[in-house]
Design an enzyme around this catalytic site. Structure first.
Site, mmCIF file in Angstrom:
data_model
loop_
_atom_site.group_PDB
_atom_site.id
_atom_site.type_symbol
_atom_site.label_atom_id
_atom_site.label_comp_id
_atom_site.label_asym_id
_atom_site.label_seq_id
_atom_site.Cartn_x
_atom_site.Cartn_y
_atom_site.Cartn_z
ATOM 1 N N LYS A 54 0.806 -1.224 0.000
ATOM 2 C CA LYS A 54 0.000 0.000 0.000
ATOM 3 C C LYS A 54 0.838 1.273 0.000
ATOM 4 O O LYS A 54 0.345 2.356 -0.281
ATOM 5 C CB LYS A 54 -0.978 0.000 1.168
ATOM 6 C CG LYS A 54 -2.126 -0.966 0.913
ATOM 7 C CD LYS A 54 -3.392 -0.536 1.589
ATOM 8 C CE LYS A 54 -4.575 -1.400 1.190
ATOM 9 N NZ LYS A 54 -4.423 -2.802 1.653
ATOM 10 N N SER A 306 1.200 -9.877 -0.544
ATOM 11 C CA SER A 306 0.913 -8.445 -0.423
ATOM 12 C C SER A 306 1.352 -7.783 0.882
ATOM 13 O O SER A 306 1.534 -6.577 0.930
ATOM 14 C CB SER A 306 -0.586 -8.220 -0.649
ATOM 15 O OG SER A 306 -1.346 -9.105 0.147
HETATM 16 C C1 LIG Z 1 -5.200 -3.743 1.310
HETATM 17 C C2 LIG Z 1 -4.606 -5.084 1.189
HETATM 18 C C3 LIG Z 1 -5.056 -6.005 0.219
HETATM 19 C C4 LIG Z 1 -6.221 -5.725 -0.707
HETATM 20 O O1 LIG Z 1 -6.031 -4.587 -1.519
HETATM 21 P P1 LIG Z 1 -7.281 -3.840 -2.181
HETATM 22 O O2 LIG Z 1 -6.702 -2.776 -3.011
HETATM 23 O O3 LIG Z 1 -8.152 -3.320 -1.072
HETATM 24 O O4 LIG Z 1 -8.028 -4.876 -2.978
HETATM 25 C C5 LIG Z 1 -4.404 -7.216 0.145
HETATM 26 N N1 LIG Z 1 -3.394 -7.546 0.977
HETATM 27 C C6 LIG Z 1 -2.931 -6.702 1.913
HETATM 28 C C7 LIG Z 1 -1.811 -7.130 2.790
HETATM 29 C C8 LIG Z 1 -3.521 -5.437 2.050
HETATM 30 O O5 LIG Z 1 -3.065 -4.609 2.991
#
Ligand SMILES: *Cc1c(COP(=O)(O)O)cnc(C)c1O
Length: 337
Positions: A54, A306
């Site tokens: 993010k 992520s």
């Molecule tokens: C926010 C987040 C997501 C999902 O992202 P979106 O853009 O809301 O679909 C996935 N994994 C992690 C670790 C996140 O912080």
């Protein structure tokens, strides 16, 4: 305001975040490749300074603020990682940040946001309640709302992952992406599909409160109830007024699947024991979907790992096969296999 985010915006985001966000490696997952009978690669967003992708979107959004907006500061609601990202990006740019969090957000994330110098407000038990506080700060204090996904600069920032994937592996066939509000999946899909329309993009959500998955089924943004989940970073709705991410996910995602809490538990366990990776529930959903045979790895497949911001007591319980308490239910422990 522009009506559409394009590949050009993603290339511009790539320039504006360079040097401020890590260009993460795409690494071979040898044991997972063996297990699933396909070449599996992992895009290691866990290596970002805040421990999640993010930082890309937040950094791009802060870079695009006007002089007046910089003076009044930025505000957001978040399930945690976007709050860390905005606190970090605003701090680096010398801009004040306020982060509004529901009480479902794990303590580890609340502490991290405070440590990054943001002012934290805890309100209610849903993203909607946190968002009401954001709306108040925008109208009372003139702060700028940088939402976690439904914003062109945020989307374009997350989309830079798609550019990096294709720079590193131009012949990628499948990209598996955790899906919540759709900034990550929408941004990556926009970039990757514009460059190569044949790439297959799979979005994966948790069954408990899969707002985008449900909305795509119903043909319009709908609300879902929020529950405690191992994938806490995938919680929250997509907004009934969703403007940017819903159309992108509708137009670009080839498949959307959902996984149960038990499956996420196994995904965390397998990613740790097979590949030695500490990752939060929201970022192991691709592994979970393959383990549960809800999705198949066809050809060269990249998984977006992520984020890594997990409560360590929960994480150690899972990798050692113990029970985990989730809200008012108990998730039965199971051994790694
Ligand atoms: C926010 C987040 C997501 C999902 O992202 P979106 O853009 O809301 O679909 C996935 N994994 C992690 C670790 C996140 O912080």
């Amino acid at each position: 305001m522009q009506q559409r985010v394009t590949l050009k915006d993603v290339f511009e985001a790539q320039k504006s975040i360079r040097g401020k966000v890590l260009r993460t490696p795409l690494v071979t997952a040898a044991r997972l490749s063996n297990r699933f009978g396909a070449e599996i690669l992992m895009k290691m967003e866990t290596l970002q300074p805040i421990g999640a992708f993010k930082q890309r979107g937040a950094t791009n959004a802060v870079a695009h603020l006007s002089e007046a907006a910089r003076k009044n500061g930025v505000v957001c609601c978040s399930t945690g990682n976007h709050g860390c990202a905005l606190a970090y990006a605003a701090g680096a740019a010398g801009v004040k940040a306020v982060v509004c969090l529901s009480n479902l957000v794990p303590g580890v994330k609340v502490k991290a946001i405070e440590a990054l110098g943001a002012d934290v407000r805890r309100v209610g038990t849903s993203q909607d309640e946190a968002q009401n506080e954001v709306t108040r700060l925008v109208s009372d204090k003139g702060m700028t709302d940088i939402p976690p996904f439904d914003h062109p600069d945020v989307l374009a920032g997350q989309g830079t992952i798609g550019l990096e994937l294709l720079e590193d592996q131009p012949d990628l066939e499948t990209i598996m992406v955790p899906l919540s509000g759709g900034g990550l999946a929408g941004g990556i899909a926009l970039a990757a599909k514009t460059i190569n329309p044949k790439i297959r993009i799979v979005g994966i959500s948790m069954e408990n409160g899969a707002a985008m998955a449900r909305s795509l089924c119903e043909g319009k943004p709908v609300e879902v109830e929020e529950y405690a989940s191992l994938a806490d970073s995938l919680g929250g709705g997509i907004g009934l007024e969703n403007r940017w991410t819903y159309p992108l996910c509708r137009d670009y995602l080839d498949d959307v699947v959902t996984v149960s809490e038990e499956e996420i538990y196994q995904g965390m366990q397998v990613l740790f024991h097979d590949e030695g990776i500490v990752a939060e529930g929201g970022s192991v959903v691709s592994v979970a979907a393959l383990l549960a045979q809800k999705s198949k790895a066809n050809g060269k497949t990249a998984m977006i790992i992520s984020g890594k911001n997990v409560e360590m007591t929960q994480f150690t319980a899972i990798i050692t096969g113990q029970d985990v308490i989730l809200g008012d239910t108990v998730l039965k422990g199971e051994r790694y296999a």
